[in-house]
Each structure stands twice: as structure tokens, then as C-alpha cells.
Enzyme design. Structure first.
Site, PDB file in Angstrom:
ATOM      1  N   ARG A   1       0.829  -1.203   0.000  1.00 16.59           N
ATOM      2  CA  ARG A   1       0.000   0.000   0.000  1.00 16.59           C
ATOM      3  C   ARG A   1       0.861   1.249   0.000  1.00 16.59           C
ATOM      4  O   ARG A   1       0.536   2.262  -0.606  1.00 16.59           O
ATOM      5  CB  ARG A   1      -0.930   0.022   1.228  1.00 16.59           C
ATOM      6  CG  ARG A   1      -1.936   1.188   1.204  1.00 16.59           C
ATOM      7  CD  ARG A   1      -2.712   1.315   2.504  1.00 16.59           C
ATOM      8  NE  ARG A   1      -1.886   1.795   3.591  1.00 16.59           N
ATOM      9  CZ  ARG A   1      -1.573   1.094   4.672  1.00 16.59           C
ATOM     10  NH1 ARG A   1      -2.016  -0.144   4.836  1.00 16.59           N
ATOM     11  NH2 ARG A   1      -0.810   1.607   5.618  1.00 16.59           N
TER      12      ARG A   1
ATOM     13  N   TYR B   1     -17.753  16.044 -14.386  1.00 17.11           N
ATOM     14  CA  TYR B   1     -18.215  14.657 -14.432  1.00 17.11           C
ATOM     15  C   TYR B   1     -19.199  14.422 -13.284  1.00 17.11           C
ATOM     16  O   TYR B   1     -18.992  14.891 -12.160  1.00 17.11           O
ATOM     17  CB  TYR B   1     -17.006  13.727 -14.338  1.00 17.11           C
ATOM     18  CG  TYR B   1     -17.306  12.315 -13.930  1.00 17.11           C
ATOM     19  CD1 TYR B   1     -18.192  11.538 -14.660  1.00 17.11           C
ATOM     20  CD2 TYR B   1     -16.709  11.755 -12.810  1.00 17.11           C
ATOM     21  CE1 TYR B   1     -18.471  10.232 -14.280  1.00 17.11           C
ATOM     22  CE2 TYR B   1     -16.968  10.452 -12.432  1.00 17.11           C
ATOM     23  CZ  TYR B   1     -17.863   9.694 -13.163  1.00 17.11           C
ATOM     24  OH  TYR B   1     -18.143   8.416 -12.783  1.00 17.11           O
TER      25      TYR B   1
ATOM     26  N   ASP C   1      -8.696  18.513 -14.581  1.00 19.04           N
ATOM     27  CA  ASP C   1      -8.960  17.148 -15.023  1.00 19.04           C
ATOM     28  C   ASP C   1      -8.631  17.082 -16.511  1.00 19.04           C
ATOM     29  O   ASP C   1      -9.308  17.682 -17.336  1.00 19.04           O
ATOM     30  CB  ASP C   1     -10.434  16.804 -14.769  1.00 19.04           C
ATOM     31  CG  ASP C   1     -10.741  15.343 -15.069  1.00 19.04           C
ATOM     32  OD1 ASP C   1     -10.068  14.754 -15.928  1.00 19.04           O
ATOM     33  OD2 ASP C   1     -11.679  14.799 -14.459  1.00 19.04           O
TER      34      ASP C   1
ATOM     35  N   LYS D   1      -9.414   5.595 -18.589  1.00 19.16           N
ATOM     36  CA  LYS D   1      -9.838   6.026 -19.915  1.00 19.16           C
ATOM     37  C   LYS D   1      -8.686   5.959 -20.928  1.00 19.16           C
ATOM     38  O   LYS D   1      -8.138   4.903 -21.160  1.00 19.16           O
ATOM     39  CB  LYS D   1     -10.432   7.435 -19.812  1.00 19.16           C
ATOM     40  CG  LYS D   1     -11.467   7.591 -18.678  1.00 19.16           C
ATOM     41  CD  LYS D   1     -12.626   6.637 -18.781  1.00 19.16           C
ATOM     42  CE  LYS D   1     -13.800   7.008 -17.877  1.00 19.16           C
ATOM     43  NZ  LYS D   1     -13.505   7.089 -16.446  1.00 19.16           N
TER      44      LYS D   1
END
Length: 366
Positions: free
Chosen positions: A31, A83, A155, A180
Site C-alpha cells: 500500500r 463529471y 482534469d 480512460k
């Protein structure tokens, strides 16, 4: 393993090669650190021209971690066509925890400046926006924000660093849904932040570990595979999108086409000035823009797959009002020209003749 008689095969298989107590190679817990994730973080930072890259389990995980650098009572200015998941995170989750938000038409730098308050700590924008394809002058709003000590977050999911690099235009942080275009094959979920701000990067690295919303090494490997072909994919995405946008703009069954690459787009010159291309995303309004018109067209596609995502090699069609932006109130959508029947295309890299034919046959119902 300690010196002595040679252990058996099973014992060696389990224990051979382990490091001694207090000594490691910098990757003591996955992590906190992971070699594959570190490679992806370095790769994305280099593509965006930043010093620090940080990867997360999703784009929203990246956004949430970034907003965790703020404190209760802090104010955020955001574009009014974010978004839908980002809007939901801000309005339904983080507002409840004490952050305050003002949503403005970020295509108007003056409106952005008017929204700044003494307690404003961050400006969050998408450019182009999803799905209205509105642009923000990154250099202009970054200059305004810098005078007030406000961090600017862009973004860059739609454009990718191949076409647009916000840090070079004055932004402090670049945000990506790695799911994406960066990945490009629709087979992993991830997010990323890139910055050259040393104190902010240190704070984000701490939160990345403390909150723990990190991607696994396999997802990072898949994204690294994707960035190797980013340049050639984006060239093909854009070439196909420009051809389809031009086709739609002349079609009698379409009332409006939203694509920055069209000269008729109100911010076409800004798009040419702050980016080297226009991307592969198109929004359009069939017929009268009603839900009925959009539904008829949406259901007739044969080659374009019906899906919420975007940026993969395959072409996708989305009905944002019922899918990606269902959490945004209808009155807010209509106020910015976001018609009930608006459809969004993620144009893939298939043969353009096949994509054009699919569009043509589906629009026959209007």
C-alpha cells in the site's frame, strides 16, 4: 535464512531470499510502495511534465484524496459541468464533511474570479467539460488563482498529455481517470495526480498511504502497457472524431454538435491555442433534443457500444442524462444547455467508413 544444515525444498521455497529485520529495498508494504506503481507514477509524471506522480484505485479516489488536503470550512470553486461522479462526491459527501463549493461556468474567467472568496483554497476544472465540451482558459484562471494562493486542479482525462499539458499553462495539479485514454483498452480502473508542487506532493503521498485507495500492481502494469501506444492511439482517435464531427455538423437529423475541433465551436481558437489537438470525444443533440429522440438514436447503434466509460480503442455511445450525469439535477443540466436527449460519443480507432455508416443508419430514425 540462517547458516546450518541445508533446509528442505519446501522450506527453501517459502523462506529463501527474505530480507533481514530492519533492512529492505524500499518496498516493505504494497500500500505504501510498489515497484510497478512507482514505474507508472514516474511515467505519468514525465508525460505531463511534472515532478511527482501519484496513482490511485480510480479517478474518484484520486479526486477524494486531493480534496482531503483541505479542512472543514475551506471553500472550493468548481466548473458547473464536471463529471457527474465528481459533482456527487462534492455535493453529497464532502459538503456534509464541512467543505463548501461554488459551481460556476468555468468557460468565463471573470465568473471564476467573482466566485473566489477569502476562504477559497482550490479551483477544480475540466477542459473540455463532460459532456458539454466547454473549455477553460487554463493560463488565465491559473494566473488569477496564483495571486490568491489558490491551487488549480485540471482534469485532463479527455485530452491526455499528448494533446494538453496543464502544468505548462500554470495549473498546480493534473488529474486523470487512468481508466480512460491512458490505459486505452477498457480493462482496468485507476486514477492519477501529477504535480510539481513539492509540499503538496508530500502531503498527497502521506494521504495516499494513510487512506489506502491505491491500485494493484497488475492494474498499474496494464496502464503502463497502455501509455506505450498513447501517441498513436490519440492520433487515430482524433482523426476519426474530426471526421465524424464534420459529418454530424452537416446532418439534418442533428440539431447541435459539440466538438472543439469544429471552427463553429465558440472556443475553437482557445482550443487551438492551449492544446495541440482536439481529442476523440463528441457530444451531439439529435432531433429536437428530447429524451424520446435521444433514446431512439441511442438504441439503434450497432457498432458503437452502449457504455458509460470512454477512451478505449472501441467506440462507445453514452446517454449522460441517465448514465454518467444522472446525479446532477435536471434543472442544472438544462441551464447549461445539456438537453435530455444529448448523446456522447467516445470515438474509437476502427475504420472511419464503418463508424460513419453506423452513425448514418442510427440517425435514420430521427
Amino acid at each position: 535464512m540462517t547458516a546450518g544444515p541445508k533446509p528442505g525444498f519446501s522450506t527453501r521455497a517459502i523462506h529463501a531470499g527474505h530480507e533481514a529485520l530492519g533492512r529492505n529495498k524500499g518496498y516493505e508494504y504494497a500500500r505504501t510502495h510498489n515497484r510497478t506503481r512507482a514505474s507508472l507514477e514516474g511515467n505519468l509524471a514525465a508525460l505531463e511534465g511534472g515532478r511527482h506522480g501519484l496513482c490511485f484505485a480510480s479517478g474518484l479516489a484520486a479526486t477524494n484524496t486531493l480534496l482531503m488536503t483541505l479542512s472543514s470550512g475551506d471553500h472550493v470553486v468548481a466548473g458547473d459541468n464536471l463529471y457527474g461522479g465528481t459533482y456527487r462526491l462534492f455535493e453529497k459527501v464532502l459538503r456534509r464533511l464541512g467543505l463548501t463549493f461554488t459551481f460556476v461556468p468555468a468557460s468565463d474567467p471573470a465568473a471564476v474570479e467573482r466566485a473566489f472568496q477569502p476562504g477559497t483554497k482550490m479551483l477544480v476544472i475540466e477542459t473540455p467539460t463532460n459532456p458539454m465540451m466547454q473549455l477553460t482558459d487554463i493560463a488565465a484562471v491559473s494566473a488569477m488563482a496564483r495571486k490568491r494562493g489558490i491551487k488549480v486542479v485540471v482534469d485532463n482525462t479527455f485530452m491526455t498529455p499528448f494533446f494538453q499539458r496543464p502544468l505548462e499553462l500554470g495549473a498546480d495539479v493534473v488529474l486523470h481517470s487512468v481508466t480512460k485514454y491512458l490505459n486505452g483498452h477498457s480493462d482496468m480502473v485507476g486514477g492519477a495526480l501529477v504535480t510539481s508542487d513539492e509540499p503538496l506532493a508530500e502531503q498527497l503521498r502521506y494521504l495516499q498511504n494513510a487512506v489506502g485507495a491505491v491500485p494493484g500492481p497488475m492494474d498499474c502494469w496494464l496502464a503502463l502497457r497502455g501509455t506505450k501506444t498513447l501517441a498513436v492511439r490519440m492520433e487515430r482517435h482524433e482523426r476519426n472524431a474530426r471526421a465524424l464531427a464534420e459529418h454530424l455538423s452537416k446532418h439534418g437529423a442533428v440539431s447541435r454538435v459539440l466538438y472543439p475541433g469544429l471552427p463553429a465551436h465558440p472556443q475553437h481558437e482557445l482550443a487551438r491555442r492551449q492544446a495541440s489537438g482536439f481529442g476523440g470525444m463528441i457530444s451531439f443533440i439529435p432531433g429536437d433534443g428530447s429524451l424520446e429522440a435521444g433514446t431512439r438514436v441511442f438504441n439503434r447503434f450497432k457498432l458503437f457500444l452502449r457504455a458509460e466509460s470512454l477512451g478505449g480503442v472501441e467506440s462507445l455511445v453514452c446517454h449522460p442524462a441517465s448514465m454518467t450525469h444522472a446525479s446532477v439535477p435536471r434543472e442544472d443540466r438544462l441551464r447549461i444547455g445539456f438537453a435530455d436527449g444529448l448523446l456522447r460519443l467516445s470515438v474509437g480507432i476502427e475504420d472511419i467508413e464503418d463508424l460513419r455508416a453506423d452513425l448514418e443508419q442510427t440517425l435514420q430514425c430521427v
